[in-house]
Design a protein around this motif. Structure first.
Motif, PDB file in Angstrom:
ATOM      1  N   ALA A   1       0.712  -1.122  -0.141  1.00  0.00           N
ATOM      2  CA  ALA A   1      -0.038  -0.152   0.156  1.00  0.00           C
ATOM      3  C   ALA A   1       0.528   1.424   0.478  1.00  0.00           C
ATOM      4  O   ALA A   1       0.109   2.585  -0.418  1.00  0.00           O
ATOM      5  CB  ALA A   1      -1.048  -0.126   1.519  1.00  0.00           C
TER       6      ALA A   1
ATOM      7  N   VAL B   1      -3.638   6.688  -7.049  1.00  0.00           N
ATOM      8  CA  VAL B   1      -4.176   5.283  -6.592  1.00  0.00           C
ATOM      9  C   VAL B   1      -4.150   6.025  -5.019  1.00  0.00           C
ATOM     10  O   VAL B   1      -3.651   4.579  -4.113  1.00  0.00           O
ATOM     11  CB  VAL B   1      -3.525   4.297  -7.609  1.00  0.00           C
ATOM     12  CG1 VAL B   1      -4.073   3.819  -8.405  1.00  0.00           C
ATOM     13  CG2 VAL B   1      -1.873   4.094  -7.236  1.00  0.00           C
TER      14      VAL B   1
ATOM     15  N   ALA C   1      -5.039   6.655  -2.965  1.00  0.00           N
ATOM     16  CA  ALA C   1      -6.329   6.519  -2.157  1.00  0.00           C
ATOM     17  C   ALA C   1      -6.533   5.229  -1.417  1.00  0.00           C
ATOM     18  O   ALA C   1      -7.596   4.977  -0.379  1.00  0.00           O
ATOM     19  CB  ALA C   1      -7.733   6.998  -2.675  1.00  0.00           C
ATOM     20  N   LEU C   2      -5.860   4.127  -2.136  1.00  0.00           N
ATOM     21  CA  LEU C   2      -5.686   2.564  -1.817  1.00  0.00           C
ATOM     22  C   LEU C   2      -5.302   2.456  -0.327  1.00  0.00           C
ATOM     23  O   LEU C   2      -4.464   3.047   0.333  1.00  0.00           O
ATOM     24  CB  LEU C   2      -4.863   2.580  -3.069  1.00  0.00           C
ATOM     25  CG  LEU C   2      -5.106   0.949  -2.739  1.00  0.00           C
ATOM     26  CD1 LEU C   2      -5.862   0.188  -3.739  1.00  0.00           C
ATOM     27  CD2 LEU C   2      -3.672  -0.344  -3.562  1.00  0.00           C
ATOM     28  N   LEU C   3      -5.769   2.088   0.385  1.00  0.00           N
ATOM     29  CA  LEU C   3      -5.942   1.301   1.903  1.00  0.00           C
ATOM     30  C   LEU C   3      -5.053   0.414   1.917  1.00  0.00           C
ATOM     31  O   LEU C   3      -5.782  -0.832   1.778  1.00  0.00           O
ATOM     32  CB  LEU C   3      -6.879   2.164   2.871  1.00  0.00           C
ATOM     33  CG  LEU C   3      -7.129   3.535   2.536  1.00  0.00           C
ATOM     34  CD1 LEU C   3      -8.952   3.622   3.375  1.00  0.00           C
ATOM     35  CD2 LEU C   3      -6.093   4.374   2.850  1.00  0.00           C
TER      36      LEU C   3
ATOM     37  N   HIS D   1      -7.231  -1.759  -0.299  1.00  0.00           N
ATOM     38  CA  HIS D   1      -8.788  -1.673  -1.080  1.00  0.00           C
ATOM     39  C   HIS D   1      -8.885   0.235  -0.459  1.00  0.00           C
ATOM     40  O   HIS D   1      -8.223   0.982  -0.602  1.00  0.00           O
ATOM     41  CB  HIS D   1      -9.583  -2.510   0.136  1.00  0.00           C
ATOM     42  CG  HIS D   1      -9.921  -2.100   1.373  1.00  0.00           C
ATOM     43  ND1 HIS D   1     -10.868  -0.477   2.098  1.00  0.00           N
ATOM     44  CD2 HIS D   1      -9.070  -2.220   2.216  1.00  0.00           C
ATOM     45  CE1 HIS D   1     -10.196  -1.021   2.930  1.00  0.00           C
ATOM     46  NE2 HIS D   1      -9.337  -1.660   3.649  1.00  0.00           N
ATOM     47  N   MET D   2      -9.957   0.664  -2.143  1.00  0.00           N
ATOM     48  CA  MET D   2      -9.752   1.591  -2.286  1.00  0.00           C
ATOM     49  C   MET D   2     -11.593   1.808  -2.316  1.00  0.00           C
ATOM     50  O   MET D   2     -12.314   0.963  -3.186  1.00  0.00           O
ATOM     51  CB  MET D   2      -9.187   2.579  -3.761  1.00  0.00           C
ATOM     52  CG  MET D   2      -9.960   3.928  -3.659  1.00  0.00           C
ATOM     53  SD  MET D   2      -8.908   3.749  -5.840  1.00  0.00           S
ATOM     54  CE  MET D   2      -7.078   3.432  -5.033  1.00  0.00           C
ATOM     55  N   ASN D   3     -12.101   2.911  -2.280  1.00  0.00           N
ATOM     56  CA  ASN D   3     -13.918   2.974  -2.628  1.00  0.00           C
ATOM     57  C   ASN D   3     -13.863   4.731  -3.194  1.00  0.00           C
ATOM     58  O   ASN D   3     -13.017   5.697  -3.081  1.00  0.00           O
ATOM     59  CB  ASN D   3     -14.231   3.547  -1.322  1.00  0.00           C
ATOM     60  CG  ASN D   3     -14.600   1.962  -0.538  1.00  0.00           C
ATOM     61  OD1 ASN D   3     -16.284   1.817  -1.003  1.00  0.00           O
ATOM     62  ND2 ASN D   3     -14.211   1.401   0.640  1.00  0.00           N
TER      63      ASN D   3
ATOM     64  N   ALA E   1     -10.329   5.694  -9.956  1.00  0.00           N
ATOM     65  CA  ALA E   1      -8.967   6.191  -9.356  1.00  0.00           C
ATOM     66  C   ALA E   1      -8.342   5.772 -11.286  1.00  0.00           C
ATOM     67  O   ALA E   1      -8.978   5.596 -11.813  1.00  0.00           O
ATOM     68  CB  ALA E   1      -7.457   4.988  -8.939  1.00  0.00           C
TER      69      ALA E   1
END
Length: 229
Positions: free
Chosen positions: A66, A73, A75-77, A204-206, A209
Motif C-alpha cells: 500500500a 492511486v 487513496a488505496l489503503l 482496498h479503495m472506495n 482512480a
C-alpha cells in the motif's frame, strides 16, 4: 363385565406406548440430523477462520504494498488486517458461478461497477487498459458488474465505453456488494480491492482512480514482487 372392563385399557396403553415410541424415534432422528447440519457451518467457520489467520499474518506486506500506492492511486489503503476473500462469489465470463478461489495463484485487482455509476464510466476504460498492458498469468483485473437485471445494459455500457479486454464478470443479485459492505469494505461504487494469489485482501479503495496511469502500473509491479505478497 367387571373382568372385561379391567382388561379393556390394556390395548389403549399398548397403542399409546407404540405412538410414544414412534415419536421418540422421530425426535431422536431430528435431533441427530439437526446436530449434523449444525456441524457443517461450524466446520466451514473454522476453515474460514484459518484462512483469515493466515491472511492476517500478511499485515506488514499489506502495508508495504500500500505504501507503493501514490499519486493517482494514493487513496488505496492497506488491509487492516488482511482477510480472506477467496469465497467471494460471482459469475464468470461463461455465465457460470465461480469464486475468487478460482483465481488462486494470481494477484487480482477486483473492481465492482454498475452502469448507473457515473465515475465507473471513466474508470472502466482505464481498468481495461491496465488489463491489456499488465494482464498475465500472474495478474488480472476482475471487474464485476453488479447491475440488477439482464445483461443488455452492462454489455452496451462496455461497448459504449470501448472496453474490450476485460472479462465480463457479473453478479445481478447484489450479494457480492452486500458481502463487502458487511465487511466494511464497500461504501458505494466503484470499489476496488487488491488481492494476492492466496485470496488475501492486501489493499482496498472506495471511489475511482486512474488505473491506466504510471502510478497504478508501479503499484501492480510492487504487488507482484515475491517479497511483497
Amino acid at each position: 363385565m367387571a373382568d372385561d372392563n379391567r382388561f379393556f385399557p390394556a390395548p389403549r396403553l399398548i397403542l399409546a406406548a407404540l405412538v410414544a415410541g414412534a415419536l421418540a424415534g422421530a425426535v431422536a432422528v431430528y435431533v441427530s440430523e439437526s446436530r449434523s447440519g449444525n456441524n457443517a457451518p461450524a466446520q466451514a467457520a473454522v476453515a474460514e477462520s484459518k484462512d483469515d489467520v493466515a491472511c492476517a499474518a500478511k499485515s506488514d506486506r499489506a502495508k508495504k504494498v500500500a505504501a507503493s500506492a501514490t499519486g493517482e492511486v494514493a487513496a488505496l489503503l492497506p488491509a487492516d488486517p488482511p482477510q480472506s476473500l477467496k469465497n467471494l462469489a460471482f459469475n464468470g465470463p461463461d455465465g457460470k458461478p465461480m469464486t475468487l478461489a478460482d483465481h488462486a495463484g494470481k494477484t487480482v485487482l477486483l473492481n465492482l461497477w454498475a452502469t448507473w455509476c457515473a465515475p465507473c464510466r471513466a474508470e472502466m476504460p482505464a481498468l481495461d487498459a491496465l488489463q491489456k498492458e499488465k494482464g498475465s498469468d500472474a495478474f488480472q483485473v476482475v471487474a464485476v458488474n453488479v447491475d440488477v437485471g439482464d445483461d443488455v445494459k452492462p454489455k452496451k455500457f462496455l461497448a459504449d465505453t470501448g472496453v474490450s479486454t476485460l472479462g465480463y464478470f457479473r453478479d445481478s443479485t447484489m450479494a457480492l456488494f452486500n458481502d463487502l459492505k458487511t465487511r466494511g469494505l464497500a461504501l458505494g461504487l466503484p470499489v476496488t480491492m487488491l488481492i494476492d494469489g492466496e485470496g488475501c485482501l492486501i489493499a482496498h479503495m472506495n471511489g475511482p482512480a486512474e488505473w491506466s496511469g504510471p502510478d497504478a502500473k508501479r503499484l501492480v509491479e510492487a504487488a507482484l514482487k515475491p517479497d511483497s505478497l
